[in-house]
Design a protein around this motif. Structure first.
Motif, mmCIF file in Angstrom:
data_model
loop_
_atom_site.group_PDB
_atom_site.id
_atom_site.type_symbol
_atom_site.label_atom_id
_atom_site.label_comp_id
_atom_site.label_asym_id
_atom_site.label_seq_id
_atom_site.Cartn_x
_atom_site.Cartn_y
_atom_site.Cartn_z
ATOM 1 N N CYS A 137 0.640 -1.178 -0.082
ATOM 2 C CA CYS A 137 0.409 0.400 0.016
ATOM 3 C C CYS A 137 1.069 1.256 -0.343
ATOM 4 C CB CYS A 137 -1.045 0.229 0.871
ATOM 5 S SG CYS A 137 -2.315 -1.729 1.356
ATOM 6 N N LEU A 181 -7.289 -6.986 -7.175
ATOM 7 C CA LEU A 181 -7.641 -5.488 -6.049
ATOM 8 C C LEU A 181 -8.358 -4.552 -6.124
ATOM 9 C CD1 LEU A 181 -3.436 -6.043 -5.131
ATOM 10 C CD2 LEU A 181 -5.585 -7.527 -3.851
ATOM 11 N N THR A 182 -8.951 -3.855 -5.126
ATOM 12 C CA THR A 182 -9.408 -3.004 -4.430
ATOM 13 C C THR A 182 -9.204 -1.818 -3.977
ATOM 14 O OG1 THR A 182 -11.499 -3.576 -5.202
ATOM 15 C CG2 THR A 182 -11.392 -1.497 -4.068
ATOM 16 N N ARG A 184 -9.123 1.161 -1.070
ATOM 17 C CA ARG A 184 -9.227 1.957 -0.411
ATOM 18 C C ARG A 184 -8.988 2.843 0.506
ATOM 19 N NH1 ARG A 184 -11.839 -0.805 3.664
ATOM 20 N NH2 ARG A 184 -13.660 0.499 3.480
ATOM 21 N N ASN A 194 -12.360 4.873 -3.064
ATOM 22 C CA ASN A 194 -12.661 3.146 -3.430
ATOM 23 C C ASN A 194 -12.572 2.862 -5.312
ATOM 24 O OD1 ASN A 194 -13.689 0.930 -3.894
ATOM 25 N ND2 ASN A 194 -14.353 0.984 -1.765
ATOM 26 N N ALA A 243 -6.301 1.003 2.079
ATOM 27 C CA ALA A 243 -6.804 -0.536 3.325
ATOM 28 C C ALA A 243 -6.818 -1.230 1.287
ATOM 29 C CB ALA A 243 -7.730 -0.767 3.816
ATOM 30 N N ILE A 244 -6.438 -1.942 1.489
ATOM 31 C CA ILE A 244 -5.742 -2.907 0.132
ATOM 32 C C ILE A 244 -5.994 -4.623 0.711
ATOM 33 C CG2 ILE A 244 -5.377 -3.864 -2.534
ATOM 34 C CD1 ILE A 244 -3.723 -1.502 -2.470
ATOM 35 N N ASP A 245 -7.318 -5.049 0.357
ATOM 36 C CA ASP A 245 -8.192 -6.347 0.855
ATOM 37 C C ASP A 245 -6.736 -8.359 0.606
ATOM 38 O OD1 ASP A 245 -9.721 -5.345 2.109
ATOM 39 O OD2 ASP A 245 -11.481 -6.662 1.014
ATOM 40 N N GLY A 246 -6.531 -8.144 1.184
ATOM 41 C CA GLY A 246 -4.714 -8.981 0.483
ATOM 42 C C GLY A 246 -3.816 -8.594 0.763
ATOM 43 N N GLY A 248 -3.514 -5.341 3.369
ATOM 44 C CA GLY A 248 -3.454 -5.101 5.133
ATOM 45 C C GLY A 248 -4.509 -3.571 4.632
ATOM 46 N N THR A 249 -3.789 -2.613 5.933
ATOM 47 C CA THR A 249 -3.814 -1.281 5.997
ATOM 48 C C THR A 249 -2.559 -0.386 6.958
ATOM 49 O OG1 THR A 249 -6.216 -1.774 6.852
ATOM 50 C CG2 THR A 249 -5.542 0.497 7.377
#
Length: 255
Positions: A137, A181-182, A184, A194, A243-246, A248-249
């Motif tokens: 990230c 990926l997304t 946020r 988002n 935050a990106i799923d897979g 983390g933040t």
């Protein structure tokens, strides 16, 4: 998929893998990891470091179709890049300093970061994927009013390179498909960005290939893939989360 972190432990930098709420330490480096040591550190107690120590961060402007359409920008025929210097790098949990010499608006930009794992120069798009270690990230912080303040010279270097303006982490995730990926961005818990990574004009492997035609990329270097809609200025005291799923933040406070 593996999440690799780099933390300070007993006075030195150590690597480890994320296992729930723990960082399980390993020998070696993130590029050549060794076996686990049997030691573990609670993630909440860890002093996080940037997961790599880049020689440079290559960042993108105008790399998402939705933002280009909304702002009336032409789709670029080649990647539009600038550099962020090592003084700008900051890790998960660190405070992003308010610039001393600039009192204007400062914006967050949540982005996907490509982490280079092998030295590459003039690689083909087909070869590029083999030079990517993983993804992280990025918060590409920007002094907004500096960019075009002087009509004779766009100040990208100054606007993007105050101390702490190149935030990345908390980990490098390997084994991910970036197109799924997304990204946020949350400001004090409120979602402001988002967007899907597959809206990129130049996707990660193509970026690695094209940038490597111009400059050699070395292990640990980061390519910040650009941002999409939802960029806004921050006030001092703002908590910013990318935050990106897979992955983390990435969480930091501005000022």
């Amino acid at each position: 998929m593996t999440l690799w972190a780099r933390i300070e432990h007993e006075g030195r930098a150590r690597i480890g893998t994320i296992d729930g709420d723990l960082v399980r330490l390993h020998e070696g480096t993130i590029f050549d990891p060794g076996p686990p040591t049997g030691e573990a550190v609670a993630a909440t107690d860890a002093r996080w470091l940037t997961p790599t120590e880049p020689s440079k961060m290559v960042a993108l402007w105008n790399n998402f179709r939705a933002a280009a359409e909304k702002n009336g920008w032409a789709i670029p025929v080649e990647p539009l890049t600038f550099l962020k210097a090592p003084n700008s790098f900051a890790a998960h949990g660190q405070t992003i300093p308010v610039p001393r010499s600039y009192g204007g608006r400062v914006a967050y930009e949540g982005e996907l970061g490509v982490v280079i794992g092998r030295t590459c120069s003039a690689v083909s798009p087909q070869e590029a994927a083999g030079h990517i270690l993983g993804y992280t990230c990025v918060n590409d912080v920007t002094a907004m009013e500096l960019l075009q303040r002087d009509p004779s010279f766009a100040q990208w270097t100054r606007a993007k390179n105050f101390d702490g303006f190149g935030v990345f982490g908390p980990v490098v995730a390997t084994g991910l498909d970036p197109a799924s990926l997304t990204v946020r961005t949350l400001i004090n818990g409120r979602e402001r960005q988002n967007y899907r990574v597959d809206d990129m004009i130049f996707p990660p492997a193509e970026l690695v290939s094209r940038i490597s035609q111009d400059m050699t990329l070395v292990p640990g270097d980061i390519i910040a893939c650009g941002t999409s809609l939802g960029v806004l200025p921050m006030k001092a005291g703002t908590v910013v989360e990318i935050a990106i799923d897979g992955i983390g933040t990435l969480r930091n406070r501005y000022g």
